[in-house]
Design a protein around this motif. Sequence first.
Motif, PDB file in Angstrom:
ATOM      1  N   THR A  16      57.361   3.084  52.958  1.00 58.54           N
ATOM      2  CA  THR A  16      55.993   3.541  52.731  1.00 58.54           C
ATOM      3  C   THR A  16      55.845   5.008  53.097  1.00 58.54           C
ATOM      4  O   THR A  16      55.163   5.759  52.388  1.00 58.54           O
TER       5      THR A  16
ATOM      6  N   HIS B  43      52.199   3.298  60.036  1.00 55.63           N
ATOM      7  CA  HIS B  43      53.483   3.064  59.398  1.00 55.63           C
ATOM      8  C   HIS B  43      54.648   3.596  60.238  1.00 55.63           C
ATOM      9  O   HIS B  43      55.761   3.067  60.143  1.00 55.63           O
TER      10      HIS B  43
ATOM     11  N   SER C  40      57.986   1.394  58.894  1.00 54.88           N
ATOM     12  CA  SER C  40      58.159   1.136  57.460  1.00 54.88           C
ATOM     13  C   SER C  40      58.485   2.457  56.764  1.00 54.88           C
ATOM     14  O   SER C  40      57.609   3.175  56.292  1.00 54.88           O
TER      15      SER C  40
ATOM     16  N   LYS D 140      55.009   0.687  62.680  1.00 56.24           N
ATOM     17  CA  LYS D 140      55.654  -0.451  62.020  1.00 56.24           C
ATOM     18  C   LYS D 140      57.065  -0.109  61.545  1.00 56.24           C
ATOM     19  O   LYS D 140      57.797  -0.994  61.134  1.00 56.24           O
TER      20      LYS D 140
ATOM     21  N   ASP E 258      62.804  -2.729  53.553  1.00 56.40           N
ATOM     22  CA  ASP E 258      62.481  -2.568  54.981  1.00 56.40           C
ATOM     23  C   ASP E 258      63.043  -3.711  55.788  1.00 56.40           C
ATOM     24  O   ASP E 258      63.034  -4.832  55.459  1.00 56.40           O
TER      25      ASP E 258
END
Length: 109
Positions: free
Chosen positions: A53, A45, A50, A48, A109
Motif C-alpha cells: 500500500t 500503513h 503494509s 501495519k 504482504d
Amino acid sequence: MDIFGAIVDFIANTNVPDQFREVDVRGLFTNPWFLVPFIAFIGYHFYKQSVNTLVITALVLGLWIFSGSPMMEDLVVDGHLQLSKVLPVAGVGVLALGIAVYFLFIRSD
C-alpha cells in the motif's frame, strides 16, 4: 465499446482533466483537512507494515507530480506530438506499470 464512450463523455463533461490541472499542490499539502488524514493513512500503513500500500501510494503521488512536470507540458505543442518526449514518458509509464504489477500481483504482504 459503447460503455467506454459513455465514460469518456462523462469525464469530458465534468471537466475532470481541467480540475486535475488546476490543483494547488502547495495549498493541498498545507491544508490540515487533507494533511491530517493523509498522515494518519501513511502512519497506519507503516504500523501495519503494509509495504504494498505504501509503494502504490508513493507511485500514485509520483505519477501525479510527473504529470505536472515540464516534460508532460511540452509533450504536445500546437497540436503536434513531440517525438523526442514520447520515449521518456512511455518509459515512466512502463516502469510505473511494472512496479504496480509487481506489488499488486507478484509480491504479497
